[in-house]
Design an enzyme around this catalytic site. Structure first.
Site, PDB file in Angstrom:
ATOM      1  CB  SER A 149      -0.906   0.016   1.236  1.00 36.28           C
ATOM      2  OG  SER A 149      -1.485   1.299   1.366  1.00 36.28           O
ATOM      3  CG  HIS A 182      -4.028  -1.437  -1.326  1.00 32.20           C
ATOM      4  ND1 HIS A 182      -5.140  -2.221  -1.580  1.00 32.20           N
ATOM      5  CD2 HIS A 182      -4.385  -0.619  -0.310  1.00 32.20           C
ATOM      6  CE1 HIS A 182      -6.108  -1.896  -0.745  1.00 32.20           C
ATOM      7  NE2 HIS A 182      -5.683  -0.918   0.038  1.00 32.20           N
ATOM      8  CG  ASP A 207      -5.164   2.551   1.140  1.00 37.05           C
ATOM      9  OD1 ASP A 207      -6.120   1.763   1.091  1.00 37.05           O
ATOM     10  OD2 ASP A 207      -4.031   2.237   1.551  1.00 37.05           O
ATOM     11  CG  MET A 245      -8.179   7.246   2.738  1.00 36.99           C
ATOM     12  SD  MET A 245      -7.349   7.230   4.331  1.00 36.99           S
ATOM     13  CE  MET A 245      -6.460   5.662   4.226  1.00 36.99           C
ATOM     14  CG  HIS A 262      -9.307   0.240   0.053  1.00 40.23           C
ATOM     15  ND1 HIS A 262      -8.681   0.053   1.278  1.00 40.23           N
ATOM     16  CD2 HIS A 262     -10.637   0.209   0.320  1.00 40.23           C
ATOM     17  CE1 HIS A 262      -9.595  -0.073   2.229  1.00 40.23           C
ATOM     18  NE2 HIS A 262     -10.787   0.035   1.679  1.00 40.23           N
ATOM     19  CG  MET A 320     -11.215   3.365   2.708  1.00 37.78           C
ATOM     20  SD  MET A 320      -9.629   3.271   3.536  1.00 37.78           S
ATOM     21  CE  MET A 320      -8.573   3.356   2.081  1.00 37.78           C
ATOM     22  CG  MET A 351     -11.711  -2.851   5.643  1.00 38.74           C
ATOM     23  SD  MET A 351     -10.186  -2.449   4.745  1.00 38.74           S
ATOM     24  CE  MET A 351      -9.213  -1.581   6.003  1.00 38.74           C
ATOM     25  N   GLY A 410      -8.694   3.902   7.510  1.00 41.00           N
ATOM     26  CA  GLY A 410      -8.361   5.309   7.717  1.00 41.00           C
ATOM     27  C   GLY A 410      -6.873   5.591   7.841  1.00 41.00           C
ATOM     28  N   GLY A 414      -2.667   3.812   8.174  1.00 41.93           N
ATOM     29  CA  GLY A 414      -1.719   2.706   8.165  1.00 41.93           C
ATOM     30  C   GLY A 414      -1.136   2.507   9.549  1.00 41.93           C
ATOM     31  N   GLY A 415      -0.456   1.385   9.727  1.00 40.60           N
ATOM     32  CA  GLY A 415       0.287   1.154  10.961  1.00 40.60           C
ATOM     33  C   GLY A 415      -0.530   0.716  12.162  1.00 40.60           C
ATOM     34  CG  ASP A 454      -6.203  -2.782   3.522  1.00 41.59           C
ATOM     35  OD1 ASP A 454      -5.113  -2.543   4.082  1.00 41.59           O
ATOM     36  OD2 ASP A 454      -6.823  -1.941   2.840  1.00 41.59           O
ATOM     37  N   GLY A 455      -4.849  -4.284   6.560  1.00 43.11           N
ATOM     38  CA  GLY A 455      -4.701  -3.633   7.863  1.00 43.11           C
ATOM     39  C   GLY A 455      -3.959  -4.520   8.853  1.00 43.11           C
ATOM     40  N   GLY A 456      -2.781  -4.068   9.262  1.00 41.52           N
ATOM     41  CA  GLY A 456      -2.020  -4.823  10.255  1.00 41.52           C
ATOM     42  C   GLY A 456      -1.443  -6.123   9.734  1.00 41.52           C
ATOM     43  N   GLY A 465       1.112  -2.210   4.116  1.00 39.29           N
ATOM     44  CA  GLY A 465       1.680  -0.878   3.964  1.00 39.29           C
ATOM     45  C   GLY A 465       2.977  -0.750   4.729  1.00 39.29           C
ATOM     46  CB  SER A 466       3.664   0.002   8.297  1.00 37.24           C
ATOM     47  OG  SER A 466       2.631  -0.826   8.765  1.00 37.24           O
TER      48      SER A 466
HETATM   49  C1  DX5 Z   1      -6.062   1.571   5.932  1.00 35.70           C
HETATM   50  C2  DX5 Z   1      -5.715   1.257   4.508  1.00 35.70           C
HETATM   51  C3  DX5 Z   1      -4.619   0.289   4.367  1.00 35.70           C
HETATM   52  C4  DX5 Z   1      -3.299   0.711   4.950  1.00 35.70           C
HETATM   53  C5  DX5 Z   1      -2.718  -0.510   5.596  1.00 35.70           C
HETATM   54  O1  DX5 Z   1      -7.302   2.143   6.006  1.00 35.70           O
HETATM   55  O2  DX5 Z   1      -6.843   0.735   3.833  1.00 35.70           O
HETATM   56  O3  DX5 Z   1      -4.461  -0.107   3.004  1.00 35.70           O
HETATM   57  O4  DX5 Z   1      -2.375   1.195   4.019  1.00 35.70           O
HETATM   58  O5  DX5 Z   1      -1.576  -0.154   6.303  1.00 35.70           O
HETATM   59  P1  DX5 Z   1      -0.824  -1.206   7.223  1.00 35.70           P
HETATM   60  O6  DX5 Z   1      -0.451  -2.367   6.383  1.00 35.70           O
HETATM   61  O7  DX5 Z   1       0.347  -0.424   7.734  1.00 35.70           O
HETATM   62  O8  DX5 Z   1      -1.764  -1.609   8.345  1.00 35.70           O
HETATM   63 ZN    ZN Z   2      -6.507  -0.130   1.832  1.00 34.49          ZN
END
Ligand code: DX5
Ligand code: ZN
Length: 224
Positions: A11, A34, A36, A38, A67, A69, A138, A143, A145-146, A174-176, A196-197
């Site tokens: 991401s 990916h 995002d 927003m 993605h 949002m 999700m 909203g 990352g990290g 997606d997420g964590g 992402g992170s």
């Molecule tokens: C959060 C995003 C994710 C985000 C994930 O709302 O949809 O795509 O980049 O970040 P990590 O992998 O760091 O949790």
């Molecule tokens: Zn995402």
């Protein structure tokens, strides 16, 4: 069981916003990128929109998974397919006409994805699977990352996997997602992993992609 494969999607939310093109070149082993999007309304954060996606689609060697949002995806989502997104995923909570929107995305030449926040019941949407190419479960509140992976979402991944059956529908998380969580998500049935992170937070993001792929593949094979 059919071979689901594993897709790893870094991401760019965790990449350098002033250097997206160069950041994408650092992850040649990834399957998709990916993106995002927003809007400060559906989530309390703001990133980029259609014109950025359109430009990224021109310069990226990898396909883009967008993605969304955002509020009112019925109105805006097909435009992201026209802009060059290979996959366009929108949130069920924001859509008034998810079937029509999925059909419009497909008509514009992209795969259509349906995203569900961690607190949204999955059951009401399982009957729509034939309209979609991807379901995004999700694994954090969207909203930022990290954030830390939410373990209760594993049960939701299992429920969606069992409903997908033999369909060619990707099950995305997606997420964590990182080296400590990807195996659990894969064992529960996910086959498409956003990170992402765990990718762009590393000195060598492409090696991180390969390590995540190896862990997910191993867990997927073990769970057969
Ligand atoms: C959060 C995003 C994710 C985000 C994930 O709302 O949809 O795509 O980049 O970040 P990590 O992998 O760091 O949790
Ligand atoms: Zn995402």
């Amino acid at each position: 069981m059919t071979d689901r494969g594993v897709r790893i999607e870094p991401s760019i939310l965790s990449a350098d916003f002033a250097a997206f093109a160069a950041e994408i070149e650092r992850i040649p082993s990834a399957d998709l990128v990916h993106c995002d999007v927003m809007d400060l309304h559906f989530v309390p954060n703001l990133t980029f929109g259609r014109s950025t996606v359109e430009r990224l689609a021109q310069v990226s060697a990898l396909p883009l998974d967008v993605h969304l949002m955002i509020e009112d995806p019925d109105r805006w989502a097909p435009g992201f397919a026209e802009a060059g997104g290979a996959v366009v995923t929108f949130h069920a909570e924001a859509a008034r006409a998810p079937i029509a929107t999925a059909r419009a995305i497909r008509a514009a030449g992209a795969k259509a994805g349906l995203a569900l926040r961690p607190s949204t019941p999955v059951e009401p949407y399982l009957g729509l699977l034939d309209e979609f190419d991807q379901v995004l479960v999700m694994t954090v509140e969207p909203g930022f990352g990290g954030q830390a992976f939410l373990p209760p979402t594993l049960e939701r991944i299992r429920a969606v996997r069992s409903a997908i059956g033999d369909r060619d529908v990707w099950l995305q998380v997606d997420g964590g997602i990182g080296e400590d969580t990807i195996a659990d998500a894969a064992a529960a049935g996910a086959d498409t992993f956003v990170a992402g992170s765990a990718v762009f937070g590393q000195d060598d993001p492409d090696t991180a992609v390969e390590r995540l792929r190896a862990l997910a593949t191993e867990a997927q094979e073990r769970s057969r």
